[in-house]
Design a protein around this motif. Structure first.
Motif, PDB file in Angstrom:
ATOM      1  N   LEU B 280      -9.448  -7.828   2.060  1.00  0.00           N
ATOM      2  CA  LEU B 280      -9.668  -6.751   1.102  1.00  0.00           C
ATOM      3  C   LEU B 280     -10.966  -6.993   0.358  1.00  0.00           C
ATOM      4  N   LEU B 290      -3.608   0.810  -3.865  1.00  0.00           N
ATOM      5  CA  LEU B 290      -2.690   0.212  -2.903  1.00  0.00           C
ATOM      6  C   LEU B 290      -1.498   1.153  -2.787  1.00  0.00           C
ATOM      7  N   ARG B 298       2.956  -4.479  -1.978  1.00  0.00           N
ATOM      8  CA  ARG B 298       1.828  -4.134  -2.853  1.00  0.00           C
ATOM      9  C   ARG B 298       1.646  -5.178  -3.943  1.00  0.00           C
ATOM     10  N   ILE B 457      -2.245   0.006  -8.254  1.00  0.00           N
ATOM     11  CA  ILE B 457      -1.031   0.105  -7.467  1.00  0.00           C
ATOM     12  C   ILE B 457      -0.157   1.175  -8.073  1.00  0.00           C
ATOM     13  N   ALA B 472      -5.864   1.351   0.337  1.00  0.00           N
ATOM     14  CA  ALA B 472      -5.305   0.425   1.315  1.00  0.00           C
ATOM     15  C   ALA B 472      -3.817   0.722   1.424  1.00  0.00           C
ATOM     16  N   LEU B 474      -0.024  -0.207   2.738  1.00  0.00           N
ATOM     17  CA  LEU B 474       0.807  -1.335   3.149  1.00  0.00           C
ATOM     18  C   LEU B 474       2.123  -0.844   3.722  1.00  0.00           C
ATOM     19  N   LYS B 479      -0.761  -5.263   5.289  1.00  0.00           N
ATOM     20  CA  LYS B 479      -1.753  -4.224   5.053  1.00  0.00           C
ATOM     21  C   LYS B 479      -2.073  -3.575   6.388  1.00  0.00           C
ATOM     22  N   GLU B 482      -6.934   1.042   5.945  1.00  0.00           N
ATOM     23  CA  GLU B 482      -7.729   1.311   4.767  1.00  0.00           C
ATOM     24  C   GLU B 482      -8.377   2.666   4.977  1.00  0.00           C
TER      25      GLU B 482
END
Lengths: 347, 502
Positions: B280, B290, B298, B457, B472, B474, B479, B482
């Motif tokens: 990242l 996230l 996250r 987040i 990004a 998850l 992950k 992106e």
């Protein structure tokens, strides 16, 4: 004015202390008299301060430990350990020199701080619950003390040693000066540095404190070391008072009295906020209670029961919930006051 | 429905705390078999109203009529005996007890003075079955996720033969499927004739499940509406007391291209069982979001960047220099800040004042010898109380007395004071009202404009789409991709990735 005074954490402890002292006055008109004898102040009040000195010291250390949501059961043993080490060191010393005195003090304090560090290590690094961790020293410390004195009561024939607990300075018992010095040290460290804030935050929420970048392990370490330091000095005073060291009985049950003094003083066993001045008053309450029981001639066998009852009353008066229940019915205003103690969520 | 007699009527309720009028002349009417949403901003009086109803607080003025009779609820226990139960926002269960014990706590099934464990376990399983949950009830509650704990809390209130069920923010820690499950349960209870009060900040959920809405503002009753008569925008307007177009105006001009060296560069960072290795990059002035479902990793990802957990593998570069973060203290020294999602357990220091909570991280940086003077502390606290519009505006108030949204703002202040280069915000908008959410998002955009890099987040995709430059995604502690946030396509892309590609 009176309202804000009553809200102060110190209000109820002081009221109780005053009541206990007034009861004494009732039985003994001369209770509050302080006279000068041989250039020294003498009187019951001075006695209470003097005799209460070890408890006040130990309670100061205990306050900080309890503020971190911990407890130190080892202080009674550390008192014995401190006395044993100091007395053994000066046992054969010659009168002429002060060096053995300082050596004894330094050695006792050092060993006891190491003992405190051991507690701190177990609690902060190993993660043992404080009550269990310090229980180890409670048992072991007394054992070591007895080893040091070889199971005997070590008697000291070295005069300078008796000055710590029995000496006078400027007409006042020297022990009072020691208490004031340690109290000032504790107040300075906790209120003039960030230490107090850190102790309170670690005690209130350790994980949040860690995430805020506070090294809670070191904080814990320090409070236990400080508690050891306080107990060491308390032990020196007690041992010096009787010019001997008794590994078996010196400082017996002091840990319990100290915890009591802290709680009476308004510090919660759940950690967080602490009140050093409250603790001092708490210790004085316990000491004057003991003095009172003896001076007004309560039979020794009922001693413990009387003390227990008074302590119960003190604790009940301390509790805002109890007060609002008992006094709240005819004083609705007070109930509202206690409400904000409990914490109100507005949302 | 309306022809039925109301089950519960609260009329003209007043409640005052020292210095604050928490409720004034508030009404609430509940009918059997309805879901009634209670809406309002932080500090509008929702929690207070609930606590008044359930006997946590006493009523100063007003009447409560329950099934036709005037009642005075003296304690929560009293309320439960009458059939009024609450599941609170922050789950109040004992995680060190078993599921069964939690469900039956205080109401154990006894015979001859002994607890009948077999029967209790059996009943517990049955209760949870009603919620479509099949778990081992003898295990400790702490071994289950927050979502399941929430269900257990509901099961506990079902155990009491409840007629009024109050759900205070029940969905704030649930993922989509769990919310669906919860709603199925709510609908079932509703059809059984239960009156349900539903408090939530998620508008979609409110519109999905509720029949009627009561709106409060600043402790006052705004009105009661049928759900079909109150479009969302109007509801929001009533809640905050003004027309709201600001929400959409947050969107900033996004940086079209990423430039310069990364402030934070994680390579192959991982922690076993928590998060798979990930890369990242975070650049200056950038907001990276996230996204992912609950439990997708996250928080776990973010914690490694802050040293809250120690990484097993990989390396982290801060401004190009390799650093190993073992503790939060080291991360803070490298000017990284992390605002945890779990305010209660990892954020606030309840016993301390707003001021002390604010300066804590800064003082932690300074160490204990360099004490920030009281005067300076006051200045800082006053400044940030004003800046973040914290209520009550009294820095000497204990933080535990504040509402969730205001506590969150104090947490933000704690980190902003340290003037970080990287700010990690884990669910900063959870459990707080729209007004405060908007304020926080605006602040994020402003801070990034001033050069702060933010890792954001959020469980609410909308918030991420509105503020982030890159997202990004998850999934299952990994992950997976992106995505540069550019157009209307982004939402679709992100959701596809969250759900599992294809």
């Amino acid at each position: 004015m009176l309202k804000s005074l009553m809200k102060s954490k110190l209000f109820w402890p002081i009221v109780i202390l005053v009541i206990i002292l007034l009861i004494n006055l009732f039985f003994d008109r001369g209770f509050f008299q302080i006279e000068v004898r041989n250039g020294r102040l003498a009187g019951s009040l001075v006695d209470i301060l003097n005799r209460g000195a070890p408890l006040m010291l130990i309670s100061i250390g205990m306050t900080l430990v309890i503020a971190t949501k911990g407890i130190d059961l080892g202080v009674g043993s550390v008192i014995a350990l401190s006395g044993a080490i100091a007395a053994t060191t000066v046992a054969d010393a010659s009168e002429g020199s002060l060096a053995p005195l300082f050596a004894a003090i330094a050695l006792a304090i050092f060993v006891c701080m190491v003992a405190g560090a051991w507690n701190g290590f177990l609690v902060s690094r190993i993660g043992v619950q404080p009550i269990v961790a310090t229980l180890i020293l409670m048992v072991a410390g007394r054992g070591v003390a007895q080893l040091v004195t070889q199971g005997q009561i070590t008697t000291v024939y070295y005069d300078p040693y008796t000055f710590i607990g029995g000496g006078y300075l400027l007409g006042l018992p020297f022990s009072i000066f020691i208490v004031v010095a340690v109290l000032l040290l504790a107040l300075f460290v906790t209120r003039k540095t960030a230490m107090g804030l850190f102790i309170e935050s670690v005690g209130s929420n350790p994980e949040a404190s860690r995430l805020s970048g506070i090294n809670s392990k070191n904080i814990l370490m320090m409070v236990y070391i400080f508690s050891g330091f306080c107990a060491a000095i308390g032990g020196l005073i007690l041992s010096s008072n009787v010019a001997s060291a008794d590994g078996n009985n010196a400082g017996l049950w002091y840990e319990l009295d100290a915890i009591l003094a802290v709680v009476i003083g308004g510090t919660s066993l759940m950690g967080g906020r602490f009140y050093l001045m409250g603790t001092i008053i708490g210790a004085l309450i316990i000491q004057s209670l003991t003095t009172t029981i003896y001076s007004i001639g309560i039979p020794p066998e009922t001693n413990m029961v009387v003390k227990a009852i008074v302590v119960l009353i003190v604790c009940l008066l301390q509790s805002p919930e109890f007060r609002s229940k008992v006094f709240g019915s005819f004083k609705a205003k007070k109930a509202v006051e206690s409400e904000d103690d409990k914490g109100v969520t507005l949302s | 429905m309306k022809e039925q007699a109301p089950r519960l009527v609260m009329e003209g309720i007043d409640k005052e705390f020292p210095g604050v009028k928490a409720l004034s002349n508030v009404n609430l009417t509940l009918y059997p078999g309805e879901v009634h949403a209670l809406m309002g901003e932080n500090g509008a009086g929702k929690s207070t109203l609930i606590k008044v109803l359930t006997g946590v607080y006493t009523i100063d003025k007003g009447t409560v009529t329950y099934e036709g009779k005037d009642i005075h609820v003296k304690s929560p226990h009293d309320a439960q005996d009458m059939g009024i139960t609450t599941v609170y926002q922050e789950v109040n269960l004992c995680t060190n007890l078993s599921v069964t014990e939690n469900i039956f706590i205080g109401r154990e099934i006894m015979k001859n003075g002994r607890i009948k464990w077999k029967e209790m376990n059996k009943r517990a399983v049955e209760l949870l079955k009603r919620l479509n949950l099949d778990i081992d009830v003898t295990k400790l509650l702490s071994s289950y996720s927050v979502a399941i704990q929430q269900m257990v809390a509901i099961a506990r209130s079902l155990n009491v033969s409840a007629k009024v069920l109050i759900l205070d923010e029940p969905t704030s820690s649930l993922d989509r499927d769990e919310v669906k499950q919860l709603f199925a349960v709510i609908n079932k209870l509703k059809s059984e004739g239960m009156a349900i009060v539903f408090v939530s900040h998620f508008l979609e959920q409110v519109y999905e499940i509720s029949d009627r809405i009561t709106v409060l503002r600043n402790g006052e009753w705004v009105g009661e509406y049928a759900i079909e008569d109150l479009p969302r925008l109007e509801l929001v307007g009533k809640m905050i007391g003004k027309e709201l177009n600001e929400m959409s105006s947050i969107s900033k001009e996004r940086k079209s291209s990423v430039k310069g060296e990364a402030i934070l560069h994680a390579q192959n960072l991982s922690k076993k069982g928590r998060i798979e290795p990930y890369d990242l990059e975070l650049h200056k002035g950038e907001i990276v979001g996230l996204a992912g479902l609950l439990g997708s990793g996250r928080t776990e990802l973010a914690r490694l960047l802050f040293g809250a957990d120690k990484a097993d593998t990989g390396e982290l570069k801060i401004s190009g220099n390799k650093k190993v973060l073992k503790t939060p203290k080291q991360a803070i020294a490298n000017r990284i800040a992390f605002c945890s999602e779990d305010r209660k357990a990892e954020g606030i220091i309840p016993e301390l004042t707003i001021r002390e909570n604010m300066i804590l991280a800064m003082q932690g940086m300074y160490g204990w010898f360099k004490y920030i003077s009281k005067k300076r502390q006051m200045e800082i606290a006053d400044e940030y109380t004003k800046l973040l519009n914290i209520n009550p505006p009294n820095p000497e108030q204990l933080i535990k007395n504040l509402s969730g949204g205001n506590q969150q703002k104090v947490m933000l202040a704690r980190w902003l004071i340290t003037n970080p280069e990287v700010l990690i915000l884990d669910e900063p908008t959870r459990g707080i009202d729209i007004g405060a959410k908007t304020e926080i998002m605006k602040l994020m955009v402003k801070l990034s404009g001033e050069g702060m890099s933010i890792l954001f987040i959020s469980g609410e995709l909308e918030e991420i789409l509105r503020t982030c430059d890159r997202i990004a995604v998850l999934r299952d502690r990994k992950k997976v991709s992106e995505i540069v946030n550019k157009d209307h396509q982004t939402q679709h892309e992100v959701m596809t990735e969250m759900a599992g590609g294809v």
